[in-house]
Design an enzyme around this catalytic site. Structure first.
Site, mmCIF file in Angstrom:
data_model
loop_
_atom_site.group_PDB
_atom_site.id
_atom_site.type_symbol
_atom_site.label_atom_id
_atom_site.label_comp_id
_atom_site.label_asym_id
_atom_site.label_seq_id
_atom_site.Cartn_x
_atom_site.Cartn_y
_atom_site.Cartn_z
ATOM 1 N N THR A 18 -2.924 -8.537 -0.346
ATOM 2 C CA THR A 18 -3.474 -9.877 -0.569
ATOM 3 C C THR A 18 -4.541 -10.262 0.442
ATOM 4 O OG1 THR A 18 -1.526 -10.706 -1.684
ATOM 5 C CG2 THR A 18 -2.828 -12.331 -0.537
ATOM 6 N N THR A 93 1.854 -7.150 2.149
ATOM 7 C CA THR A 93 2.997 -7.557 2.975
ATOM 8 C C THR A 93 4.330 -6.954 2.528
ATOM 9 O OG1 THR A 93 3.307 -9.544 1.646
ATOM 10 C CG2 THR A 93 1.938 -9.753 3.621
ATOM 11 N N ASP A 94 4.410 -6.562 1.240
ATOM 12 C CA ASP A 94 5.729 -6.160 0.726
ATOM 13 C C ASP A 94 6.316 -4.935 1.430
ATOM 14 O OD1 ASP A 94 5.838 -8.301 -0.939
ATOM 15 O OD2 ASP A 94 5.302 -7.212 -2.764
ATOM 16 N N LYS A 171 10.285 -8.451 6.733
ATOM 17 C CA LYS A 171 9.819 -9.547 5.881
ATOM 18 C C LYS A 171 11.046 -10.221 5.281
ATOM 19 C CE LYS A 171 6.938 -10.675 1.876
ATOM 20 N NZ LYS A 171 6.001 -10.229 0.831
HETATM 21 N N1 GLU Z 1 2.733 -7.148 -3.447
HETATM 22 C C1 GLU Z 1 1.469 -6.830 -2.937
HETATM 23 C C2 GLU Z 1 1.522 -6.045 -1.654
HETATM 24 O O1 GLU Z 1 2.479 -6.058 -0.922
HETATM 25 C C3 GLU Z 1 0.556 -8.013 -2.743
HETATM 26 C C4 GLU Z 1 1.166 -9.112 -1.933
HETATM 27 C C5 GLU Z 1 0.795 -9.061 -0.491
HETATM 28 O O2 GLU Z 1 -0.207 -8.526 -0.042
HETATM 29 O O3 GLU Z 1 1.577 -9.642 0.235
HETATM 30 O O4 GLU Z 1 0.552 -5.374 -1.405
#
Ligand code: GLU
Length: 192
Positions: A18, A93-94, A171
């Site tokens: 993101t 972030t995931d 997280k």
């Molecule tokens: N789920 C995706 C990822 O982890 C996009 C969300 C994000 O960046 O937090 O890449």
């Protein structure tokens, strides 16, 4: 692919997620397609550091595998051996904390900081914390630190970030901006 040939300073490596996303206004969908260079141009405050950027790949982090960890570890090694004083890794972030833990073990005896950064909210949202996280990550990567860390929002306000150890961070929430917490230890430091 957004590659620049500058050496020294802080390297910003793009993996996707993101923080590095573009919005398709027709559908409202968000894709990890912006290059680190575009991101740097979008945040002129980055000019206060000597930064250069490179896209390693452009993935949602749930689509990453150990194969990508290898590519990333090689790119980080190349940057540090090439003279970069610190490395910032833009990452979804995931699975960021898994990649940070993997890098902590794959990159031994680090002479420079490797700081992961992401964003819970995309740049089109007023509550996006991408710029604050990014600036704090680059600042952290310029500090005297020899380990892998994660730099993310510490609170629900726009006040400061925490720098977490790569092997300690988790997280804890899907959407909260203060979702990243150090478990069983304190963050290394707060940065604003
Ligand atoms: N789920 C995706 C990822 O982890 C996009 C969300 C994000 O960046 O937090 O890449």
């Amino acid at each position: 692919n957004g590659e620049e040939e500058v050496k020294g300073g802080i390297a910003i490596l793009g993996c996707g997620g993101t923080i590095a996303s573009k919005i398709e206004y027709k559908t409202g969908a968000v894709y990890p397609s912006i290059t680190p260079r575009e991101l740097r141009l979008a945040f002129p405050a980055l000019e206060r550091w000597n930064v250069h950027s490179r896209r390693i790949f452009s993935l949602l982090s749930e689509d990453m595998s150990a194969y990508h960890w290898r590519l990333l570890a090689d790119a980080i090694e190349e940057e540090i051996k090439g003279g970069s004083e610190g490395v910032v890794v833009m990452h979804g972030t995931d699975t960021m904390t898994y990649t940070a833990a993997a890098m902590s073990y794959m990159l031994q005896n680090l002479p420079a900081p490797v700081v992961f950064v992401g964003a819970q909210r995309s740049a089109d949202r007023p509550s996006s914390e991408n710029e604050m996280n990014m600036l704090n990550a680059v600042f952290s990567a310029s500090q005297d630190l020899g380990e892998v860390a994660v730099c993310m929002h510490a609170t629900t306000s726009d006040d400061y970030c925490h720098l977490h150890r790569g092997t300690r961070v988790r997280k804890m929430h899907t959407s909260r901006r203060d979702a990243f917490r150090s478990i069983g230890s304190s963050p290394l430091f707060a940065v604003d």
